[in-house]
Design a protein around this motif. Structure first.
Motif, PDB file in Angstrom:
ATOM      1  N   SER A   1       1.097  16.076  24.901  1.00  0.00           N
ATOM      2  CA  SER A   1       0.100  16.478  25.797  1.00  0.00           C
ATOM      3  C   SER A   1      -0.936  15.692  25.839  1.00  0.00           C
ATOM      4  N   SER A   2      -1.485  15.539  24.188  1.00  0.00           N
ATOM      5  CA  SER A   2      -2.696  14.772  23.775  1.00  0.00           C
ATOM      6  C   SER A   2      -2.601  12.945  24.022  1.00  0.00           C
ATOM      7  N   ALA A   3      -1.205  12.853  24.007  1.00  0.00           N
ATOM      8  CA  ALA A   3      -0.811  11.138  23.861  1.00  0.00           C
ATOM      9  C   ALA A   3      -0.802  10.760  25.548  1.00  0.00           C
ATOM     10  N   LEU A   4      -0.474  11.770  26.232  1.00  0.00           N
ATOM     11  CA  LEU A   4      -0.245  11.254  27.825  1.00  0.00           C
ATOM     12  C   LEU A   4      -2.003  11.336  28.258  1.00  0.00           C
TER      13      LEU A   4
ATOM     14  N   ALA B   1      -5.005   8.852  35.411  1.00  0.00           N
ATOM     15  CA  ALA B   1      -3.924   7.383  35.583  1.00  0.00           C
ATOM     16  C   ALA B   1      -3.817   6.906  37.042  1.00  0.00           C
ATOM     17  N   HIS B   2      -3.941   7.700  38.080  1.00  0.00           N
ATOM     18  CA  HIS B   2      -3.729   7.314  39.382  1.00  0.00           C
ATOM     19  C   HIS B   2      -5.048   7.510  40.219  1.00  0.00           C
TER      20      HIS B   2
ATOM     21  N   ALA C   1     -11.266  13.590  40.448  1.00  0.00           N
ATOM     22  CA  ALA C   1     -10.981  12.450  40.042  1.00  0.00           C
ATOM     23  C   ALA C   1     -12.170  11.430  39.446  1.00  0.00           C
ATOM     24  N   GLU C   2     -13.008  11.433  40.045  1.00  0.00           N
ATOM     25  CA  GLU C   2     -14.182  10.594  39.664  1.00  0.00           C
ATOM     26  C   GLU C   2     -14.722  11.127  38.046  1.00  0.00           C
TER      27      GLU C   2
ATOM     28  N   ARG D   1      -6.039   4.828  28.923  1.00  0.00           N
ATOM     29  CA  ARG D   1      -5.640   3.404  28.773  1.00  0.00           C
ATOM     30  C   ARG D   1      -5.377   2.810  30.178  1.00  0.00           C
ATOM     31  N   ARG D   2      -4.545   3.474  30.849  1.00  0.00           N
ATOM     32  CA  ARG D   2      -4.188   2.963  32.070  1.00  0.00           C
ATOM     33  C   ARG D   2      -5.339   2.914  33.330  1.00  0.00           C
TER      34      ARG D   2
END
Length: 232
Positions: free
Chosen positions: A39-42, A115-116, A86-87, A48-49
């Motif tokens: 989950s940390s990697a996600l 990410a989105h 989100a912000e 990064r995205r």
């Protein structure tokens, strides 16, 4: 068969933000717990995205987040002081401290949000009383939160956009601050995740984020029953 949680948006909110859409991912039989390396990697991948997507811009310069600022201002909130979720997460993702690690389920939906660049919230459906409604507050509704380490009851401002159930407010200022009563804990097994969008975000973009969240939840909890309710 479990009855889907009822989610409604009031006409007052539709008038305030005619481009508002939302999508719900409902899940039963989840496994939650402390965050893991996966989950940390996600969360790291989401950061990064985000950096690639923004390409040096500040989060509020993204057209979708700019639309959220306009919506917040329309009901009287100061968007630079009370940022949409989100912000706020995007700013943390770009900071030296990075994204917080909360628990598996919260980390998963936070990763999708970052990410989105879409506000995403998660609620424990076993703690929700009745359905959930997005309304403009009267100012009398109770909101359970924490201040100074103690649980306290606050009241929203009259006209503030809030999510509420039959017991009170579950999230203030649309998606700014979630209440403690219905939040996801490590004991949560049933949940609804709400993804929210404003024009110019497209229906397809919202559905892509929902599909990514559903896939992550299924990997986390292979036996869970997950349903994606269409964009409204």
């Amino acid at each position: 068969m479990t009855t889907p949680l009822k989610l409604t948006v009031s006409d007052e909110v539709r008038t305030l933000a005619p481009g508002f859409t939302h999508l719900a991912v409902e899940a039963h039989g989840l496994v939650n717990g402390a965050g893991t390396e996966e989950s940390s990697a996600l969360l790291d991948d989401a950061a990064r995205r985000l950096a690639v997507r923004l390409d040096g811009r500040a989060p509020h310069e993204d057209p979708h987040l700019a639309a959220w600022r306009e919506a917040y201002a329309a009901f009287g909130a100061k968007p630079s002081r009370t940022r949409n979720s989100a912000e706020a997460l995007a700013r943390r993702a770009l900071s030296d401290g990075g994204l917080p690690r909360i628990n598996l389920l919260v980390d998963l939906y936070n990763a999708v949000s970052v990410a989105h660049l879409i506000p995403v919230g998660g609620e424990d459906t076993d703690r929700i009383a009745g359905g959930m409604r997005l309304v403009r507050a009267t100012g009398e509704e109770p909101f359970a939160t924490v201040a100074g380490g103690e649980e306290v009851i606050e009241r929203p401002e009259p006209g503030e956009v809030v999510w509420c159930d039959d017991e009170g407010v579950t999230c203030r200022r649309w998606n700014w601050r979630q209440g403690v009563r219905t939040r996801l804990t490590e004991e949560s097994v049933n949940a609804v995740f709400l993804l929210e969008g404003l024009a110019p975000l497209t229906r397809e973009a919202l559905e892509a984020a929902g599909a990514e969240l559903a896939e992550s939840l299924q990997k986390l909890s292979p036996g869970a029953r997950i349903t994606v309710h269409e964009v409204e």
